[in-house]
Structures are given as structure tokens and as C-alpha cells.
Design a protein around this motif. Structure first.
Motif, mmCIF file in Angstrom:
data_model
loop_
_atom_site.group_PDB
_atom_site.id
_atom_site.type_symbol
_atom_site.label_atom_id
_atom_site.label_comp_id
_atom_site.label_asym_id
_atom_site.label_seq_id
_atom_site.Cartn_x
_atom_site.Cartn_y
_atom_site.Cartn_z
ATOM 1 N N THR A 82 -27.230 16.446 90.533
ATOM 2 C CA THR A 82 -26.589 15.153 90.762
ATOM 3 C C THR A 82 -27.427 14.017 90.200
ATOM 4 O OG1 THR A 82 -25.504 15.997 92.758
ATOM 5 C CG2 THR A 82 -25.691 13.604 92.535
ATOM 6 N N THR A 83 -28.751 14.148 90.285
ATOM 7 C CA THR A 83 -29.628 13.105 89.742
ATOM 8 C C THR A 83 -29.417 12.958 88.242
ATOM 9 O OG1 THR A 83 -31.266 13.515 91.469
ATOM 10 C CG2 THR A 83 -32.014 12.355 89.505
ATOM 11 N N MET A 84 -29.225 14.066 87.531
ATOM 12 C CA MET A 84 -28.965 13.991 86.090
ATOM 13 C C MET A 84 -27.712 13.167 85.805
ATOM 14 S SD MET A 84 -29.809 17.708 84.371
ATOM 15 C CE MET A 84 -29.180 17.131 82.792
ATOM 16 N N THR A 85 -26.648 13.422 86.563
ATOM 17 C CA THR A 85 -25.406 12.677 86.304
ATOM 18 C C THR A 85 -25.557 11.217 86.695
ATOM 19 O OG1 THR A 85 -24.521 13.317 88.476
ATOM 20 C CG2 THR A 85 -24.012 14.751 86.608
ATOM 21 N N ARG A 86 -26.316 10.930 87.752
ATOM 22 C CA ARG A 86 -26.528 9.532 88.145
ATOM 23 C C ARG A 86 -27.324 8.774 87.093
ATOM 24 N NH1 ARG A 86 -28.002 10.176 94.617
ATOM 25 N NH2 ARG A 86 -25.849 10.536 95.333
ATOM 26 N N LEU A 87 -28.278 9.441 86.501
ATOM 27 C CA LEU A 87 -29.038 8.784 85.427
ATOM 28 C C LEU A 87 -28.151 8.541 84.214
ATOM 29 C CD1 LEU A 87 -32.470 10.670 85.595
ATOM 30 C CD2 LEU A 87 -31.951 8.368 86.409
ATOM 31 N N LEU A 88 -27.246 9.480 83.938
ATOM 32 C CA LEU A 88 -26.322 9.288 82.810
ATOM 33 C C LEU A 88 -25.360 8.129 83.104
ATOM 34 C CD1 LEU A 88 -25.150 10.133 80.106
ATOM 35 C CD2 LEU A 88 -23.820 11.894 81.286
ATOM 36 N N LEU A 89 -24.957 7.993 84.353
ATOM 37 C CA LEU A 89 -24.097 6.865 84.744
ATOM 38 C C LEU A 89 -24.898 5.584 84.916
ATOM 39 C CD1 LEU A 89 -21.951 8.789 87.361
ATOM 40 C CD2 LEU A 89 -21.094 7.805 85.225
ATOM 41 N N ARG A 90 -26.186 5.670 84.812
ATOM 42 C CA ARG A 90 -27.139 4.578 84.944
ATOM 43 C C ARG A 90 -27.073 3.919 86.317
ATOM 44 N NH1 ARG A 90 -28.872 -0.870 81.816
ATOM 45 N NH2 ARG A 90 -31.097 -0.539 82.111
ATOM 46 N N HIS A 91 -27.023 4.769 87.342
ATOM 47 C CA HIS A 91 -27.230 4.247 88.688
ATOM 48 C C HIS A 91 -28.676 3.785 88.838
ATOM 49 C CE1 HIS A 91 -23.655 6.655 90.568
ATOM 50 N NE2 HIS A 91 -23.291 5.862 89.573
ATOM 51 N N SER A 92 -29.569 4.414 88.109
ATOM 52 C CA SER A 92 -30.978 4.036 88.061
ATOM 53 C C SER A 92 -31.491 4.385 86.673
ATOM 54 C CB SER A 92 -31.794 4.774 89.124
ATOM 55 O OG SER A 92 -31.337 4.481 90.425
ATOM 56 N N ASP A 93 -32.685 3.912 86.367
ATOM 57 C CA ASP A 93 -33.344 4.264 85.110
ATOM 58 C C ASP A 93 -34.515 5.192 85.393
ATOM 59 O OD1 ASP A 93 -31.718 2.828 83.379
ATOM 60 O OD2 ASP A 93 -32.891 0.985 83.610
ATOM 61 N N PRO A 94 -34.785 6.132 84.504
ATOM 62 C CA PRO A 94 -35.946 7.009 84.720
ATOM 63 C C PRO A 94 -37.248 6.233 84.601
ATOM 64 C CG PRO A 94 -34.995 7.381 82.543
ATOM 65 C CD PRO A 94 -34.066 6.449 83.262
ATOM 66 N N GLN A 95 -38.245 6.670 85.371
ATOM 67 C CA GLN A 95 -39.559 6.032 85.265
ATOM 68 C C GLN A 95 -40.248 6.414 83.952
ATOM 69 O OE1 GLN A 95 -38.797 7.723 88.245
ATOM 70 N NE2 GLN A 95 -38.427 5.945 89.545
ATOM 71 N N VAL A 96 -39.932 7.622 83.452
ATOM 72 C CA VAL A 96 -40.511 8.103 82.194
ATOM 73 C C VAL A 96 -39.384 8.690 81.358
ATOM 74 C CG1 VAL A 96 -42.172 9.682 81.127
ATOM 75 C CG2 VAL A 96 -42.714 8.622 83.334
ATOM 76 N N GLY A 97 -39.441 8.482 80.054
ATOM 77 C CA GLY A 97 -38.462 9.071 79.161
ATOM 78 C C GLY A 97 -37.221 8.215 78.990
ATOM 79 N N ALA A 98 -36.207 8.804 78.350
ATOM 80 C CA ALA A 98 -34.984 8.065 78.047
ATOM 81 C C ALA A 98 -33.786 8.996 78.101
ATOM 82 C CB ALA A 98 -35.079 7.425 76.658
ATOM 83 N N VAL A 99 -32.635 8.409 78.449
ATOM 84 C CA VAL A 99 -31.352 9.103 78.389
ATOM 85 C C VAL A 99 -30.543 8.431 77.288
ATOM 86 C CG1 VAL A 99 -29.305 9.815 79.667
ATOM 87 C CG2 VAL A 99 -31.488 9.538 80.876
ATOM 88 N N ARG A 100 -29.993 9.228 76.386
ATOM 89 C CA ARG A 100 -29.296 8.661 75.227
ATOM 90 C C ARG A 100 -27.896 9.253 75.091
ATOM 91 N NH1 ARG A 100 -33.260 6.106 72.121
ATOM 92 N NH2 ARG A 100 -35.387 6.829 72.552
ATOM 93 N N ILE A 101 -26.992 8.425 74.579
ATOM 94 C CA ILE A 101 -25.658 8.874 74.161
ATOM 95 C C ILE A 101 -25.541 8.579 72.680
ATOM 96 C CG2 ILE A 101 -23.173 8.504 74.358
ATOM 97 C CD1 ILE A 101 -23.564 7.770 77.249
ATOM 98 N N GLY A 102 -25.283 9.598 71.891
ATOM 99 C CA GLY A 102 -25.186 9.404 70.446
ATOM 100 C C GLY A 102 -26.445 8.783 69.869
#
Length: 608
Positions: free
Chosen positions: A390-410
Motif C-alpha cells: 500500500t505504501t508503494m501505491t500511496r507514494l505513486l499517488l503522492r500522498h507523501s514523498d520518499p525521504q530518499v530516492g524518486a518515483v517517476r512516471i515516464g
């Protein structure tokens, strides 16, 4: 929040200057109008004080002078001052009467709503919906709706007597000084009572918010409470919340009774002493009887507002408490927005060395996760509860931002996409569907408000909704109750899928939407999902592994880390964590089939 934490959090009173500034920020563009209204109330209180002071020369002219013109002049002066005071007060309170205060209230509620939309959902999820309801409704009302009324009473209690006393300096300095001595007595009394009033109002506000949250939770969960025989008198949590509220109110009244009575007594005794001095001055012929008569009128008029002044300030503490809560919510910063980049043209998803830890957690929910989800493919997320799915999907929906790293679309970092643009790229079908108490048509259309009726109907048709909608009393216009309570689980799920179909986002997240459905509903929902995921990047949170056998890739998570990755057959052949999960589910399935077979066999052997 308990009373101790509230008391410790706010041990000192807020300076009035800060409260004034908070109030002006609260009314926003109406600040100049409110400022003029406050000045008008202040001027009205001064004029009222001058009118009271003019009663003394009026009495002197009536009782001692033979010139009726002088008496008439003072009568006209007193009348004009009172009329001017009344007109100024009426004009100042026009801020309420002409709707500007209502507009400021509406604006503040809208601002709070926008803040709830902007603030990180991680922080929003820590707040109870009932407490937020109390803030958006009750606190806004406490902040604005009574402000002018209370300040008018305070100005009348403080400014009017002060203006009267200063004006009387020109007539009899002894009487004026005696009245002015009342104010040094009021100031320490007010400073003595204000911290206790502040603590009491803050504790009471917390209790009200707790009760509001518990009442809303109780109402929404009433079907579950009834099934567990916990409704009515046995709803212990709500009952305890009400008892706590009653206890706080009772303690507040008991603790405030003696101090409030003491303050009122000191003020009233002081005013009576002034009258006593006036009588002595008349008896020794150093004051005219007409002056004493005027003094009696003034004291009778000022006694009540002066003695209740501290009680009026208790309402100010309520306003200050509301302002603090509102400003605390508005002060929560939104997620940081980096330099805006163009929208992605491809819709693959990548997690690059992502580490994320919730605010109150001891360990990261995701640690060093790097994974690529190809465009137009299905990726399944599996693993035990708390593994990070669930945390992965929340990060993709940008409920929060990761403290380290990045989530990207395209290839585009989510932090470079405005929230409104990001929301257009992703559709979500949750396991627990939230619908609004509105018509079915409106619940589907909210995914794309500009959609035509034909487009909404087409989405509902593709989501297998038409059959059950046409059976409803008002068809498409049927209101479905709070949280969609008038529909079954499968019907709510299909409405949710119709929303996603209408939105037509290139990325779809499915949070095990068929987990809690019966066989017939599951088949209907599965057909709707097949229409939804065509040519989309699909992410599925799966608990039943049999539903994701055809996935292009399966990610196995454990303690926030990726432990396996591959297709179904490959993962079975590896004999790792996924294989053990698969075998356990197959054994459970075989046990259920065997149990059902034994039940049927026993039923056949029993005599009819």
C-alpha cells in the motif's frame, strides 16, 4: 488529546495583539472592513460614555438653574450623543448585517477545504474526520460569527466607563478619580483570571472535538456495532467521550463560580463605595445633590457591564482557541513542488532507490526499493500485511514523498508534476469504495465533471452497472446514502470502476477489488475490470495469488524490501517466498473443498 497535554501546550495566554492579527488574517480581504467596524464600535462606546457624563450637567441645570435654555441644551447634547452612538454602532455592526461576515466565514471554510486538499495525506490520515468537521464548522463559527457582538460588549464594559470618567474630570475631579480607580482593580483581576479561562476553553474545545469525532465514528459504524451487540448503552467509547465532556464542563463551572463571583463583587462594592463617597461629599456641602443624582444614574448604568467584563473575555478565549486551531491547520506546508516539467508521454512507472518511513514509525515501510513497471503491462504486488504494498501505491499517488530516492512516471519525477496534472494520470479502484450521498449519476460523473450524460452511461454500461441501476427506485437519480450504504459491495465496486472508466487515466491501481465479493458479484466486477485495464499500465495489490497468474510481472515484498520478482511460473520454479505463499493458499483451498464435500456427505446420510 488529554487535558494535561492541552494545559502544558498552552500555559500562557495569547497576546491580544497576536489575536487581533490572527483575526484579520482569518477574514482575509474583508480585513479593512472589519477594522473599520471595530473603530466604529470603539467610537460608539466613547460617545456613549460622553452621553453618560453629560447627564450630570443636565441634572445640575434642571435642579439648580433657573435657565431652562441651559437644561434644554444639555438634554439635546445628551440625546444627540446617544443617537450618534447608536447610529455608529448600527453602522459598525453592518459588517454582520450586510453579509460580509458570512462571506468571510464562507471564504475561511473554503480556504480550510483547499488546505485539506493540498496538505500531505500522511498527516491528514492522522486526524479524525469528526475532529476536522468540528474545526471546519464549529471553529470557524467561534472564530468569526460572534466577534463583533463580544467586542461590542467589551468596549461597552471598558471604554464607555473610561470615557465617562475622563469627561467628569471637567465637572468634579473627585468623582472622576474615584471612577478611574475602578480600572486598576479590574486589570489585576482580569490578568488573574485569564490564564485559567484560556486553559479551560482549550480543554473544553479538545473535549468537544473528541466528542464530535466519536459521534461521527459511532454513526458511520452503527451497523457493525449492532452486529457486535455494542450499540446503544453499550457503546462505551462514545459514552465515555460524553461523560468526559460533561465532567470538564462541570469542573469548569465549579472552578469559575467563586472567582467570577469575587470579581463581580469587588467591582460592584467599588461602585457602591463611590456612591457612599458621593453621599458624604453632599453631606459636607462639597458636592451638589444634582451631581450625586447624576452619579447614581452613571453607576447604575455601568455596574453590570463592569462586573461581567471578565465573563465577556471568556468568549474571547474561545475565539483565540478557534484561531489557534485554524492557523495550525493552515500552517501545514504542502508537499514541495520542484520545477514543473511537461507531462510524460509514456506511462511506465519506476521506483529509484526509494526509502520511505512514516512519521511515527520506528522502521522504514520501504527501504532502498528499485523497480520498473513497464507501460501497458500488469504488475502485481504481493506480500504479507505491512510489507509495503500500500505504501508503494500511496507514494505513486503522492500522498507523501520518499525521504530518499524518486518515483517517476515516464521518466518524470512526481515532484515535478502539479498535483492536478498527476491526478489525471492515475485511476484507483479501492477494496473499500467510498461513495457520496448523491445520485448514482453524480457519483460516476465526479471522475470527469465535464462528461456528458451519454459518456457517463457508456462508462456505467462497460462497468456492468446498468442492470442493477435500472432496478433502483429512481434509477440513475437514486441517492445512495452515506458511503453508498444503499448498495451492495459488488454494486459499489462497479460504480467505482465506472468512475475509473470515465476518467480514462493511463495508469490504473487495483487494490484487490474482488476480495470481499460473492461469486456472482466477483464475475461482474471482473468483467468490468477487464474493460478498464485494456491498454493501461496496471498495478494490482493481490492477496489471492490465483487472480494474478497472468500478470506480466509479480513483485514479492517483505518488510519494505523486494525479495522476488518475475512471472508466476518463474517464481514457482524458484521455490522461494512466492512458492511458499502459493502452496499455503492451495492447501487452504483444498481444505475448504474437502470440508464442503464432507458437509454435503453428512447432509446426504442424515434421515429426512
Amino acid at each position: 488529546m488529554n487535558t494535561t497535554s492541552v494545559t502544558n501546550r498552552k500555559a500562557t495566554a495569547t497576546p491580544w495583539r497576536e489575536t487581533y492579527q490572527q483575526l484579520m488574517r482569518g477574514v482575509g480581504p474583508h480585513a479593512a472592513g472589519l477594522r473599520l467596524s471595530l473603530m466604529g464600535l470603539l467610537a460608539a462606546a466613547i460617545l456613549q460614555g460622553l452621553a453618560l457624563a453629560s447627564i450630570v450637567p443636565l441634572f445640575m441645570a434642571v435642579l439648580t438653574a433657573q435657565d431652562t435654555r441651559q437644561a434644554l441644551l444639555w438634554l439635546i447634547t445628551t440625546t444627540l450623543l446617544m443617537l450618534a452612538s447608536t447610529l455608529l454602532r448600527w453602522r459598525a455592526q453592518g459588517f454582520d448585517y450586510d453579509g460580509r461576515m458570512a462571506d468571510a466565514t464562507h471564504r475561511l471554510r473554503t480556504q480550510l477545504g483547499e488546505q485539506l486538499r493540498r496538505m500531505p495525506l500522511e498527516q491528514l490520515q492522522d486526524k479524525r474526520s469528526g475532529a476536522l468537521t468540528a474545526m471546519v464548522l464549529n471553529n470557524v463559527d467561534e472564530n468569526l460569527c460572534y466577534t463583533l457582538t463580544i467586542l461590542n460588549l467589551i468596549f461597552t464594559a471598558v471604554v464607555t466607563p473610561l470615557a465617562t470618567a475622563l469627561a467628569l474630570l471637567a465637572i468634579d475631579w473627585r468623582m472622576a478619580v474615584a471612577l478611574l480607580l475602578i480600572f486598576p482593580a479590574i486589570v489585576p483581576l482580569y490578568r488573574w483570571r485569564r490564564p485559567a479561562l484560556g486553559r479551560g476553553k482549550r480543554i473544553l474545545a479538545d473535549a468537544h472535538q473528541q466528542a464530535s469525532a466519536d459521534a461521527l465514528e459511532y454513526t458511520q459504524g452503527l451497523p457493525v456495532l449492532r452486529s457486535a451487540c455494542q450499540a446503544g448503552a453499550r457503546a462505551s467509547k462514545l459514552a465515555a467521550s460524553f461523560v468526559r465532556l460533561e465532567t470538564i464542563q462541570t469542573i469548569g463551572h465549579r472552578k469559575g463560580a467563586r472567582p467570577n463571583m469575587l470579581v463581580a463583587t469587588i467591582v460592584e462594592v467599588g461602585l457602591l463605595l463611590i456612591l457612599g463617597l458621593g453621599v458624604l461629599w453632599v453631606l459636607d456641602h462639597s458636592m451638589e445633590l444634582a451631581v450625586l443624582a447624576g452619579l447614581f444614574v452613571i453607576v447604575a448604568r455601568l455596574m453590570e457591564p463592569l462586573s461581567t467584563f471578565v465573563l465577556y473575555t471568556a468568549i474571547l478565549e474561545l475565539i483565540e482557541t478557534a484561531l489557534e486551531r485554524i492557523e495550525a491547520l493552515l500552517a501545514i506546508p504542502p508537499l514541495a513542488q520542484s520545477a514543473i516539467l511537461p507531462l510524460p508521454t509514456t506511462f511506465d512507472v519506476s521506483f529509484e532507490q526509494v526509502t520511505f518511513q512514516y512519521a511515527n514509525a520506528d522502521t522504514p515501510s520501504i527501504a532502498g526499493l528499485s523497480v520498473h513497471l513497464p507501460a501497458c503491462s500488469m504488475t502485481a504486488l504481493v506480500g504479507p500485511s505491512g510489507s509495503g504494498k500500500t505504501t508503494m501505491t500511496r507514494l505513486l499517488l503522492r500522498h507523501s514523498d520518499p525521504q530518499v530516492g524518486a518515483v517517476r512516471i515516464g521518466g518524470v519525477d512526481l515532484r515535478a508534476l502539479p498535483p492536478e496534472e498527476l491526478n489525471t494520470l492515475i485511476s484507483v479502484v479501492f477494496q473499500d469504495v467510498y461513495l457520496f450521498d448523491d445520485s448514482i449519476l453524480a457519483n460516476i460523473r465526479m471522475a470527469r465533471p465535464d462528461a456528458s450524460d451519454e459518456q457517463v452511461l457508456a462508462a456505467a454500461e462497460a462497468a456492468q452497472c446498468r442492470a442493477f441501476i435500472e432496478r433502483l427506485p429512481q434509477g440513475w437519480d437514486t441517492r445512495i446514502g452515506d458511503i453508498g450504504g444503499r448498495l451492495s459491495g459488488g454494486e459499489r465496486q462497479r460504480i467505482s470502476i465506472a468512475r475509473a472508466l470515465l476518467k480514462d487515466a493511463p495508469i490504473v491501481i487495483l487494490d484487490e477489488p474482488t476480495a470481499a465479493l460473492d461469486t456472482e458479484s466477483e464475475l461482474a466486477v471482473q468483467r468490468a475490470i477487464d474493460a478498464l485495464v485494456n491498454n493501461k499500465t496496471v498495478i494490482v495489490i493481490a492477496h489471492r495469488l490465483s487472480t494474478i497468474v497472468a500478470a506480466n510481472q509479480i513483485l514479492v515484498l517483505d518488510d519494505g524490501r523486494l525479495v522476488e520478482q518475475g512471472r508466476h511460473a518463474q517464481l514457482l520454479a524458484n521455490g522461494g517466498r512466492y512458492r511458499r505463499m502459493w502452496d499455503a493458499q492451495q492447501q487452504a483451498k483444498h481444505w475448504q473443498l474437502a470440508r464442503a464435500h464432507n458437509v454435503d456427505k453428512i447432509a446426504e446420510e442424515m434421515p429426512s
